[in-house]
Design an enzyme around this catalytic site. Structure first.
Site, mmCIF file in Angstrom:
data_model
loop_
_atom_site.group_PDB
_atom_site.id
_atom_site.type_symbol
_atom_site.label_atom_id
_atom_site.label_comp_id
_atom_site.label_asym_id
_atom_site.label_seq_id
_atom_site.Cartn_x
_atom_site.Cartn_y
_atom_site.Cartn_z
ATOM 1 N N ASP A 12 0.864 -1.169 0.000
ATOM 2 C CA ASP A 12 0.000 0.000 0.000
ATOM 3 C C ASP A 12 0.913 1.235 0.000
ATOM 4 O O ASP A 12 2.060 1.165 0.454
ATOM 5 C CB ASP A 12 -0.880 -0.040 1.250
ATOM 6 C CG ASP A 12 -1.628 1.247 1.444
ATOM 7 O OD1 ASP A 12 -2.314 1.678 0.495
ATOM 8 O OD2 ASP A 12 -1.524 1.841 2.540
ATOM 9 N N HIS A 47 -10.886 5.418 -9.266
ATOM 10 C CA HIS A 47 -12.359 5.448 -9.246
ATOM 11 C C HIS A 47 -12.930 5.737 -7.869
ATOM 12 O O HIS A 47 -12.271 5.570 -6.862
ATOM 13 C CB HIS A 47 -12.903 4.086 -9.724
ATOM 14 C CG HIS A 47 -12.329 3.652 -11.025
ATOM 15 N ND1 HIS A 47 -11.534 2.540 -11.174
ATOM 16 C CD2 HIS A 47 -12.414 4.221 -12.257
ATOM 17 C CE1 HIS A 47 -11.161 2.415 -12.448
ATOM 18 N NE2 HIS A 47 -11.680 3.423 -13.115
ATOM 19 N N GLN A 107 -6.697 5.641 -5.182
ATOM 20 C CA GLN A 107 -6.548 7.104 -5.304
ATOM 21 C C GLN A 107 -7.899 7.722 -5.661
ATOM 22 O O GLN A 107 -8.080 8.291 -6.754
ATOM 23 C CB GLN A 107 -5.456 7.435 -6.323
ATOM 24 C CG GLN A 107 -4.053 7.049 -5.848
ATOM 25 C CD GLN A 107 -3.617 7.801 -4.599
ATOM 26 O OE1 GLN A 107 -3.890 8.994 -4.456
ATOM 27 N NE2 GLN A 107 -2.955 7.120 -3.669
ATOM 28 N N ALA A 108 -8.837 7.597 -4.718
ATOM 29 C CA ALA A 108 -10.175 8.134 -4.938
ATOM 30 C C ALA A 108 -10.171 9.647 -5.079
ATOM 31 O O ALA A 108 -11.116 10.229 -5.609
ATOM 32 C CB ALA A 108 -11.099 7.721 -3.792
ATOM 33 N N ASP A 167 -0.058 5.014 0.802
ATOM 34 C CA ASP A 167 -0.233 6.031 1.849
ATOM 35 C C ASP A 167 -0.415 5.376 3.217
ATOM 36 O O ASP A 167 -1.329 4.578 3.429
ATOM 37 C CB ASP A 167 -1.438 6.915 1.516
ATOM 38 C CG ASP A 167 -1.285 7.595 0.151
ATOM 39 O OD1 ASP A 167 -0.137 7.797 -0.284
ATOM 40 O OD2 ASP A 167 -2.307 7.895 -0.482
ATOM 41 N N CYS A 227 -15.939 -0.255 -9.415
ATOM 42 C CA CYS A 227 -14.935 -0.883 -10.261
ATOM 43 C C CYS A 227 -14.471 -2.159 -9.590
ATOM 44 O O CYS A 227 -14.849 -2.437 -8.463
ATOM 45 C CB CYS A 227 -13.765 0.076 -10.465
ATOM 46 S SG CYS A 227 -12.921 0.455 -8.917
ATOM 47 N N CYS A 258 -11.243 -2.628 -9.126
ATOM 48 C CA CYS A 258 -9.841 -2.404 -8.751
ATOM 49 C C CYS A 258 -9.664 -1.595 -7.472
ATOM 50 O O CYS A 258 -8.542 -1.456 -6.984
ATOM 51 C CB CYS A 258 -9.071 -1.783 -9.916
ATOM 52 S SG CYS A 258 -9.700 -0.246 -10.586
ATOM 53 N N ARG A 259 -10.761 -1.070 -6.908
ATOM 54 C CA ARG A 259 -10.639 -0.340 -5.649
ATOM 55 C C ARG A 259 -10.579 -1.358 -4.504
ATOM 56 O O ARG A 259 -11.500 -2.141 -4.318
ATOM 57 C CB ARG A 259 -11.834 0.602 -5.486
ATOM 58 C CG ARG A 259 -11.862 1.361 -4.175
ATOM 59 C CD ARG A 259 -12.946 2.430 -4.192
ATOM 60 N NE ARG A 259 -13.226 2.928 -2.855
ATOM 61 C CZ ARG A 259 -12.444 3.804 -2.214
ATOM 62 N NH1 ARG A 259 -11.358 4.270 -2.791
ATOM 63 N NH2 ARG A 259 -12.741 4.195 -0.997
ATOM 64 N N LYS A 260 -9.463 -1.333 -3.742
ATOM 65 C CA LYS A 260 -9.372 -2.237 -2.607
ATOM 66 C C LYS A 260 -10.557 -1.988 -1.679
ATOM 67 O O LYS A 260 -10.902 -0.846 -1.475
ATOM 68 C CB LYS A 260 -8.053 -2.014 -1.840
ATOM 69 C CG LYS A 260 -6.808 -2.359 -2.656
ATOM 70 C CD LYS A 260 -5.524 -2.082 -1.875
ATOM 71 C CE LYS A 260 -5.154 -0.609 -1.842
ATOM 72 N NZ LYS A 260 -3.820 -0.339 -1.239
ATOM 73 N N TYR A 303 -5.479 13.447 1.334
ATOM 74 C CA TYR A 303 -5.316 13.353 -0.113
ATOM 75 C C TYR A 303 -4.025 14.064 -0.483
ATOM 76 O O TYR A 303 -3.960 15.291 -0.480
ATOM 77 C CB TYR A 303 -6.516 13.969 -0.831
ATOM 78 C CG TYR A 303 -7.764 13.130 -0.684
ATOM 79 C CD1 TYR A 303 -7.883 11.921 -1.380
ATOM 80 C CD2 TYR A 303 -8.793 13.521 0.153
ATOM 81 C CE1 TYR A 303 -9.014 11.130 -1.233
ATOM 82 C CE2 TYR A 303 -9.931 12.734 0.302
ATOM 83 C CZ TYR A 303 -10.033 11.543 -0.399
ATOM 84 O OH TYR A 303 -11.136 10.762 -0.256
#
Ligand SMILES: [Mg+2]
Ligand SMILES: [Zn+2]
Length: 187
Positions: A8, A91, A52-53, A10, A104, A106-108, A19
């Protein structure tokens, strides 16, 4: 097939900064470079997997994310360490930018980015590891049969005392350096 350690970003590789939208706000942990180098030398591919929302939310530009990743690479290279690849999910279902606003895969905690990396880099997921400071990092790893390490940096201490049903970390350690040491001891 190669083993990988999925990091991961951040709160795990660099300090949690809300952010992150400016390079001046990026801070490495004192052990970040050494930990990545240890994993490189042990023969792991080291792959950053990051939600990276902020992109979908219109807070962070996608071009900045690429710039931040170049900066991380340069900083690591200067210390003899290497990130083999960066994958990010831009996303968010409630995002303000239409092109990124969606559910999506791909978002954990979803494992889409790990699967994509495995395909593109010929990685052996069942013999790989995920290191993260949030339960959703670990859940993504377990979803593909990898082992998962929770670190207490970033938001990890908070998540440690607020367990997530169904997500049991393979171990909990103080930071990425300790995670690397634990990983090297595993069969
Ligand atoms: Mg994190
Ligand atoms: Zn996504």
């Amino acid at each position: 097939m190669t083993r990988a350690v999925f990091l991961d970003r951040d709160g795990t590789l660099i300090e949690e900064a809300g952010y992150l939208d400016r390079l001046e706000r990026m801070a490495f942990f004192p052990f970040s470079v050494d930990a990545v180098r240890v994993l490189n030398r042990a023969g792991f591919k080291v792959v950053v997997i990051t939600n990276q929302a902020g992109i979908a939310r219109g807070i962070v530009r996608e071009s900045f994310v690429a710039e931040a990743h170049r900066h991380i690479s340069q900083r690591l290279e200067a210390g003899g360490a290497k990130i083999d690849a960066f994958y990010y999910c831009p996303h968010y279902p409630d995002g303000v930018l239409e092109q990124y606003r969606r559910e999506c895969d791909c978002r954990k905690p979803r494992p889409g980015l790990l699967r994509r990396a495995a395909e593109e880099m010929n990685l052996d997921l069942a013999r790989s590891f995920v290191v993260g400071d949030r339960w959703h990092d670990l859940a993504a790893g377990h979803a593909v049969g990898a082992r998962a390490v929770l670190v207490r940096t970033g938001l990890g201490r908070k998540d440690e005392i607020d367990p997530h049903p169904g997500t049991v970390p393979d171990t909990i350690v103080d930071n990425l350096m300790d995670a690397a040491a634990w990983i090297l001891q595993q069969p």
